[in-house]
Design a protein around this motif. Structure first.
Motif, PDB file in Angstrom:
ATOM      1  N   LYS A 188     -35.960 -13.541 -10.135  1.00  0.00           N
ATOM      2  CA  LYS A 188     -36.973 -12.642  -9.581  1.00  0.00           C
ATOM      3  C   LYS A 188     -36.697 -12.401  -8.094  1.00  0.00           C
ATOM      4  N   ARG A 189     -36.314 -13.461  -7.425  1.00  0.00           N
ATOM      5  CA  ARG A 189     -36.011 -13.337  -5.996  1.00  0.00           C
ATOM      6  C   ARG A 189     -34.828 -12.371  -5.806  1.00  0.00           C
ATOM      7  N   ALA A 190     -33.797 -12.550  -6.649  1.00  0.00           N
ATOM      8  CA  ALA A 190     -32.609 -11.691  -6.543  1.00  0.00           C
ATOM      9  C   ALA A 190     -32.981 -10.235  -6.820  1.00  0.00           C
ATOM     10  N   VAL A 191     -33.870 -10.060  -7.796  1.00  0.00           N
ATOM     11  CA  VAL A 191     -34.308  -8.712  -8.167  1.00  0.00           C
ATOM     12  C   VAL A 191     -35.085  -8.073  -7.019  1.00  0.00           C
ATOM     13  N   GLU A 192     -35.911  -8.894  -6.381  1.00  0.00           N
ATOM     14  CA  GLU A 192     -36.733  -8.419  -5.260  1.00  0.00           C
ATOM     15  C   GLU A 192     -35.827  -7.864  -4.153  1.00  0.00           C
ATOM     16  N   GLU A 193     -34.763  -8.618  -3.875  1.00  0.00           N
ATOM     17  CA  GLU A 193     -33.841  -8.178  -2.820  1.00  0.00           C
ATOM     18  C   GLU A 193     -33.082  -6.930  -3.260  1.00  0.00           C
ATOM     19  N   ALA A 194     -32.672  -6.932  -4.533  1.00  0.00           N
ATOM     20  CA  ALA A 194     -31.933  -5.777  -5.049  1.00  0.00           C
ATOM     21  C   ALA A 194     -32.785  -4.519  -5.005  1.00  0.00           C
ATOM     22  N   LYS A 195     -34.067  -4.690  -5.298  1.00  0.00           N
ATOM     23  CA  LYS A 195     -34.992  -3.555  -5.317  1.00  0.00           C
ATOM     24  C   LYS A 195     -35.028  -2.896  -3.923  1.00  0.00           C
ATOM     25  N   ILE A 196     -35.041  -3.719  -2.893  1.00  0.00           N
ATOM     26  CA  ILE A 196     -35.072  -3.181  -1.521  1.00  0.00           C
ATOM     27  C   ILE A 196     -33.753  -2.466  -1.208  1.00  0.00           C
ATOM     28  N   GLU A 197     -32.644  -3.117  -1.611  1.00  0.00           N
ATOM     29  CA  GLU A 197     -31.313  -2.517  -1.388  1.00  0.00           C
ATOM     30  C   GLU A 197     -31.208  -1.162  -2.076  1.00  0.00           C
ATOM     31  N   LEU A 198     -31.776  -1.092  -3.278  1.00  0.00           N
ATOM     32  CA  LEU A 198     -31.643   0.128  -4.076  1.00  0.00           C
ATOM     33  C   LEU A 198     -32.407   1.316  -3.504  1.00  0.00           C
ATOM     34  N   SER A 199     -33.211   1.079  -2.486  1.00  0.00           N
ATOM     35  CA  SER A 199     -33.850   2.237  -1.865  1.00  0.00           C
ATOM     36  C   SER A 199     -32.848   2.937  -0.944  1.00  0.00           C
ATOM     37  N   ARG A 200     -31.692   2.277  -0.709  1.00  0.00           N
ATOM     38  CA  ARG A 200     -30.663   2.890   0.146  1.00  0.00           C
ATOM     39  C   ARG A 200     -29.397   3.267  -0.618  1.00  0.00           C
ATOM     40  N   THR A 201     -29.212   2.639  -1.778  1.00  0.00           N
ATOM     41  CA  THR A 201     -27.977   2.896  -2.532  1.00  0.00           C
ATOM     42  C   THR A 201     -28.315   3.206  -3.990  1.00  0.00           C
ATOM     43  N   ASP A 202     -27.337   3.758  -4.731  1.00  0.00           N
ATOM     44  CA  ASP A 202     -27.643   4.175  -6.095  1.00  0.00           C
ATOM     45  C   ASP A 202     -27.457   3.082  -7.134  1.00  0.00           C
ATOM     46  N   GLU A 203     -26.524   2.175  -6.857  1.00  0.00           N
ATOM     47  CA  GLU A 203     -26.367   1.069  -7.802  1.00  0.00           C
ATOM     48  C   GLU A 203     -25.924  -0.195  -7.092  1.00  0.00           C
ATOM     49  N   LEU A 204     -26.197  -1.321  -7.761  1.00  0.00           N
ATOM     50  CA  LEU A 204     -25.965  -2.603  -7.104  1.00  0.00           C
ATOM     51  C   LEU A 204     -25.677  -3.655  -8.172  1.00  0.00           C
ATOM     52  N   PRO A 205     -24.588  -4.447  -7.988  1.00  0.00           N
ATOM     53  CA  PRO A 205     -24.373  -5.513  -8.981  1.00  0.00           C
ATOM     54  C   PRO A 205     -25.355  -6.663  -8.737  1.00  0.00           C
ATOM     55  N   LEU A 206     -25.824  -7.226  -9.817  1.00  0.00           N
ATOM     56  CA  LEU A 206     -26.743  -8.365  -9.701  1.00  0.00           C
ATOM     57  C   LEU A 206     -26.056  -9.546 -10.387  1.00  0.00           C
ATOM     58  N   LEU A 207     -25.676 -10.492  -9.580  1.00  0.00           N
ATOM     59  CA  LEU A 207     -24.907 -11.609 -10.121  1.00  0.00           C
ATOM     60  C   LEU A 207     -25.599 -12.927  -9.791  1.00  0.00           C
ATOM     61  N   VAL A 208     -25.993 -13.641 -10.858  1.00  0.00           N
ATOM     62  CA  VAL A 208     -26.562 -14.983 -10.655  1.00  0.00           C
ATOM     63  C   VAL A 208     -25.780 -15.911 -11.592  1.00  0.00           C
ATOM     64  N   PRO A 209     -24.720 -16.576 -11.076  1.00  0.00           N
ATOM     65  CA  PRO A 209     -23.896 -17.393 -11.970  1.00  0.00           C
ATOM     66  C   PRO A 209     -24.674 -18.584 -12.523  1.00  0.00           C
ATOM     67  N   GLY A 210     -24.454 -18.839 -13.799  1.00  0.00           N
ATOM     68  CA  GLY A 210     -25.070 -20.003 -14.475  1.00  0.00           C
ATOM     69  C   GLY A 210     -26.572 -20.046 -14.346  1.00  0.00           C
ATOM     70  N   ALA A 211     -27.175 -18.865 -14.377  1.00  0.00           N
ATOM     71  CA  ALA A 211     -28.612 -18.801 -14.106  1.00  0.00           C
ATOM     72  C   ALA A 211     -29.428 -19.594 -15.127  1.00  0.00           C
ATOM     73  N   PHE A 212     -29.101 -19.398 -16.425  1.00  0.00           N
ATOM     74  CA  PHE A 212     -29.927 -20.016 -17.457  1.00  0.00           C
ATOM     75  C   PHE A 212     -29.167 -21.085 -18.233  1.00  0.00           C
ATOM     76  N   GLU A 213     -29.846 -22.190 -18.450  1.00  0.00           N
ATOM     77  CA  GLU A 213     -29.298 -23.249 -19.294  1.00  0.00           C
ATOM     78  C   GLU A 213     -29.800 -22.990 -20.716  1.00  0.00           C
ATOM     79  N   THR A 214     -28.855 -22.795 -21.659  1.00  0.00           N
ATOM     80  CA  THR A 214     -29.296 -22.609 -23.044  1.00  0.00           C
ATOM     81  C   THR A 214     -28.653 -23.693 -23.891  1.00  0.00           C
ATOM     82  N   ASP A 215     -29.005 -23.719 -25.192  1.00  0.00           N
ATOM     83  CA  ASP A 215     -28.437 -24.722 -26.093  1.00  0.00           C
ATOM     84  C   ASP A 215     -26.922 -24.559 -26.205  1.00  0.00           C
TER      85      ASP A 215
END
Lengths: 119, 820
Positions: free
Chosen positions: B242-269
């Motif tokens: 959510k934090r990363a998205v929040e920052e991306a949202k602000i960036e996107l008011s200046r640019t058209d696209e933005l990569p969102l990368l959160v390595p190993g974000a979720f631990e799954t089975d």
């Protein structure tokens, strides 16, 4: 006293123009100025502000009533209603007499008017 | 400190701000980091040390167990927030108090004085328990006096202060967690809040959540990984995303696209899962569009409720961080048309307005010792004057304090300190009072000297010797945002204060008990539920408190049908107090119980959700059967709401208490929405009822009404027609009530009116709670009828009505109300 007379009485005695001691032609700024003065006088307990005159007699004035009256007169729609009643001549309640010729009885009327659920 | 110190605080969901006003200029308070915004984040470490603001915010991802944010959304609930390392749990108001303490300290550092009182802003649609919790937070933070101001009123005050435009305008305030919209009008310097509306659970946070959901949907689509908010394992990762998205949202008011990368974000089975997606502006806008539209709908609803078109608006003031989004701005602009007020800072406007409001309330924050005038000497005078006024010639009223010794003045005079004006000499009245009008210099603090003269013409010193009035805006009494009343046993609501009523307000009505309460019994309780809302039925309004009178508090048993004089009182900030007087016992009860937002357990939410789903499905098939396309369309909105609530209930199961509260409110709103849809199916019946009742009322008023009543009926009928044409059910029912009242008044002037009522009531005598008493009344009524004693017949009918039972089901719906 019938309910309706009570209603007329209430409209006259709590008329915002009477409470503030203003005429229906007053400006908006006069409403604010007079209201502010009356609230200040009431806060200091001055007897001059303690009552106001209406066509149905003298009434006690309270800060709540003054505030409510100011709010009433700020809103053009409610101001119009109060202006209407402020112009009524004194003694109107006594003039409320039922018509001589009674209309036909209508037992469903209360239900239609929404007072009670059908029995 | 010679100048006054008026402090305003915007206690926000995401950030908080403080501002000070000295009668002439506004100052924004900077925190230790030099910023105007202090994140509303509190951290408590293992040693119990408290950190507030930016330093705490930096640890929210890495140490969520000991760092809390967004607690404003839980204010007024019993939800305690845990701090694992310190083994502490804190109530939301205790955490809010930490933020307020920090801001108070910042004021002290910048201006040299720790304020003792302040004005704190709250969302206009805060429920009463939430406001009460805010006041408590201020008390815990060390403020001895605090007033609350509704956020949109504060924004309006600040915007009105810096502009001279007259006319209607809209404040669009989208905060982190709440959305408020207010319609205002400035005329002759008087700022009036015409009305407001909003969504207590729509904020920037929901925009972020919508984008997070979009990202999670992509994970499912591309990698087949199903991340559920209900799974407590993912709580930390979701916060990080959510934090990363929040920052991306602000960036996107200046640019058209933005990569969102959160390595190993979720631990799954199956091991860790990376978030690696490309966010485009178009995708973000598509995800946020329904939320923006939801806010625009609220604006349009508010305008329509006051008979205004968007084209009639002079300007729109944007408030709150999320309003910086270009997409949001363009959508709002396109829908409302009016230009934005561009010279105002959306982030600090609320705090500035709160500080101005402190000035208009005369709430000087200087501690008594420093604010006092130099050793007051002279005859004491009580003074009353507006601390701030738009009027260039307001009144100043004074009265000598009784019992004070010293020479008494015969005349008083007011002299403006700049020497440009002085009042005539005014003799004191018999009560030792004077009323004088003063002249103000526009847009300035105006200091006046109060001068007294004895009968011999010699000066008589008076205390206070001077006072200041700021010429600026006059804010009319703030209006109540939602009607408040008492739920009656028949599930109706007795409205004590209508929406829009000026605050403060106090009102007393007589209620009657439905059944007896035995003395001494703890289980036997008379419950008087207090509800807030606009709908006719108690169960569709929010329960905000209840006054309970237990048997063990009673001096004697309370019989059924006993009179209870109930007084509700609201202060300027909308804080409620209630008082019940039982005249038969001479006892007063003031304990308002349950002044708390109800808990939202996942189980109770699930139950509500299932019921709503079933009701929605039944309504849909019924709408199809009856061929009501309008209702079918409105149900698709309910579908969306239901989906959103489902997501929130799921998050609540994952431990997100805030989402639980949001779901609770959502379910209540959905219930009201379904009720409306159901009424929509009955719209033809409602139209028929309106036609019949208008005819009936017209007939009675024409025969027995006064000319004034006839005029009022004409107005009410026009209003009914407008509401009917616009298919506004709530409005139509409201105007229909006015029509009924007028018809009612006229009907009772008919000589046989009470005879008909008697016939109706006596036919139900077998249902009475006390049959023998009811039969006795029927006999009395018959005699009164024979002897043509109408007044007595009326009393008999009224007593009979009170013996007739309320429906148990309705009573349960009416929050178990014990009064009618």
């Amino acid at each position: 006293m019938s309910l309706s007379e009570k209603d007329v009485f209430a409209r006259l005695k709590e008329n915002a123009f009477h409470v503030l001691g203003l005429r229906p032609s007053c400006t908006r700024m006069e409403v604010e100025r007079e209201g502010q003065k009356l609230l200040a006088m009431l806060e200091l307990g001055l007897s001059e502000a303690a009552h106001y005159d209406t066509p149905v007699g003298r009434m006690p004035r309270t800060a709540e009533l003054v505030r409510a009256s100011m709010a009433t007169l700020r809103d053009p729609t409610t101001r119009l209603q109060h202006a209407l009643w402020a112009q009524l001549p004194p003694g109107t309640p006594a003039a409320q007499v039922p018509a001589k010729e009674e209309p036909a009885s209508w037992p469903e009327a209360p239900v239609r008017l929404g007072w009670r659920r059908p029995g | 400190m010679a100048t006054p110190l008026y402090v305003g605080i915007d206690l926000g969901t995401t950030n908080s701000t403080a501002a000070a006003f000295d009668g002439e200029k506004l100052t924004l308070i900077r925190n230790a980091q030099g910023a105007n915004l202090t994140p509303s984040v509190v951290r408590i470490d293992a040693r119990g040390a408290v950190t507030v603001g930016d330093r705490a915010r930096r640890l929210i991802d890495s140490d969520p167990q000991n760092t809390r944010s967004e607690f404003k959304r839980l204010m007024g609930t019993s939800q305690a927030l845990e701090f694992a390392a310190a083994k502490l749990s804190k109530k939301p108001e205790e955490l809010a108090a930490e933020v307020l303490k920090s801001l108070r300290k910042d004021v002290e550092q910048q201006l040299g004085v720790a304020p003792t009182c302040a004005v704190i802003s709250v969302p206009a649609l805060f429920e009463l328990p939430q406001s009460a919790a805010t006041s408590e937070a201020a008390r815990l933070a060390g403020f001895s006096r605090v007033e609350l101001i509704q956020e949109p009123v504060a924004s309006a005050l600040a915007a009105g202060w810096s502009a001279n435009d007259e006319g209607s305008w809209l404040v669009y305030d989208l905060g982190g967690g709440t959305f408020d919209v207010s319609l205002l009008e400035t005329r002759d310097g008087l700022l009036r809040v015409v009305g407001h509306d909003g969504d207590n659970f729509l904020g920037g946070r929901d925009f972020d959540q919508a984008i997070v959901d979009e990202v999670l949907a992509e994970l499912l689509r591309t990698q087949g990984v199903d991340i559920r908010r209900a799974d407590p394992r993912h709580a930390t990762a979701l916060r990080k995303l959510k934090r990363a998205v929040e920052e991306a949202k602000i960036e996107l008011s200046r640019t058209d696209e933005l990569p969102l990368l959160v390595p190993g974000a979720f631990e799954t089975d199956n091991g860790p899962v990376d978030v690696d997606v490309v966010l485009t502006r178009a995708r973000v806008e598509a995800a946020c569009a329904p939320l923006v539209q939801r806010s625009i709908n609220v604006c349009l609803r508010l305008l329509a409720a006051h008979g205004l078109e968007p084209s009639q608006l002079g300007k729109v003031v944007l408030v709150g961080g999320p309003t910086a989004m270009p997409f949001l701005r363009s959508q709002v602009q396109a829908a409302l048309g009016a230009p934005f007020a561009t010279d105002l800072d959306p982030m600090t406007l609320v705090a500035q307005g709160a500080a101005l409001y402190a000035a208009s309330s005369g709430l000087d924050g200087r501690p008594a010792a420093s604010s006092a005038q130099p050793a007051p000497s002279g005859r004491k005078v009580w003074l009353q004057y507006p601390a701030m006024s738009s009027d260039l010639s307001p009144h100043v009223v004074g009265r000598l304090v009784e019992g004070d010794s010293g020479p008494k003045p015969a005349l008083v005079r007011l002299v403006r300190a700049d020497g440009g004006w002085s009042s005539p000499d005014s003799p004191l009245s018999a009560e030792g009072a004077f009323v004088l009008s003063v002249e103000l210099v526009p847009r300035k603090p105006n200091t006046f000297r109060l001068e007294g003269m004895g009968a011999d013409g010699k000066p008589v010193p008076l205390a206070p010797a001077s006072f200041t009035i700021v010429q600026g805006l006059t804010l009319s009494d703030p209006p109540l945002s939602r009607s408040i009343g008492v739920a009656l046993a028949n599930n109706a609501v007795r409205v004590y204060f209508e929406r829009g009523a000026p605050l403060p307000a106090r009102r007393t009505f007589r209620q009657r008990t439905v059944e007896a309460v035995a003395k001494g019994s703890t289980g036997n309780v008379l419950r008087i539920p207090i509800v807030q809302g606009e709908l006719e039925w108690a169960h569709l309004c929010r329960l905000v408190g209840a006054l309970e009178i237990r048997g063990d508090q009673l001096k004697a048993s309370l019989p059924a049908d006993a009179e209870v004089e109930l007084t509700l009182e609201l202060d300027r900030g909308g804080r409620l107090s209630a008082r019940a007087l039982v005249p038969a016992l001479g006892q007063v009860f003031e304990q308002v119980a349950q002044l708390q937002v109800p808990d939202a357990t996942p189980e109770s939410l699930q139950e509500g959700l299932t019921a709503a789903r079933e009701r929605l499905s039944m309504l849909r098939s019924s709408a199809f059967r009856r061929g009501a396309p309008g209702v079918v369309a409105s149900l698709s909105q309910a579908d969306q709401a239901l989906a959103e609530i489902e997501r929130d209930v799921e998050a609540a199961r994952g431990g997100d208490a805030d989402a639980g509260q949001k779901a609770r409110r959502g379910l209540l709103d959905l219930d009201a929405q379904l009720e409306q849809a159901e009424a929509g199916l009955r719209w033809p019946e409602l139209e028929e009822t309106v036609r019949e009742e208008l005819a009936v009322a017209s007939s009675w008023v024409a025969q027995f009404g006064s000319p004034a009543e006839q005029t009022l009926l004409d107005e009410a009928m026009k209003a009914c027609e407008r509401a009917r044409a616009g298919r506004q059910q709530v409005e139509l029912q409201r105007h229909l009530r006015s029509v009924r009242k007028l018809g009612n008044a006229a009907f009772y002037r008919h000589p046989s009116a009470w005879e008909w009522q008697f016939d109706s009531a006596s036919s139900r005598v077998s249902e009475a709670s006390d049959v023998s008493k009811a039969e006795e009344l029927v006999q009395r009524g018959r005699r009164a009828l024979e002897q043509q004693r109408r007044e007595e017949l009326r009393h008999v009918v009224e007593q009979l009505w009170r013996l007739l039972p309320e429906d148990a089901q309705e009573r349960r719906l009416a929050h178990d109300s014990g009064v009618r």
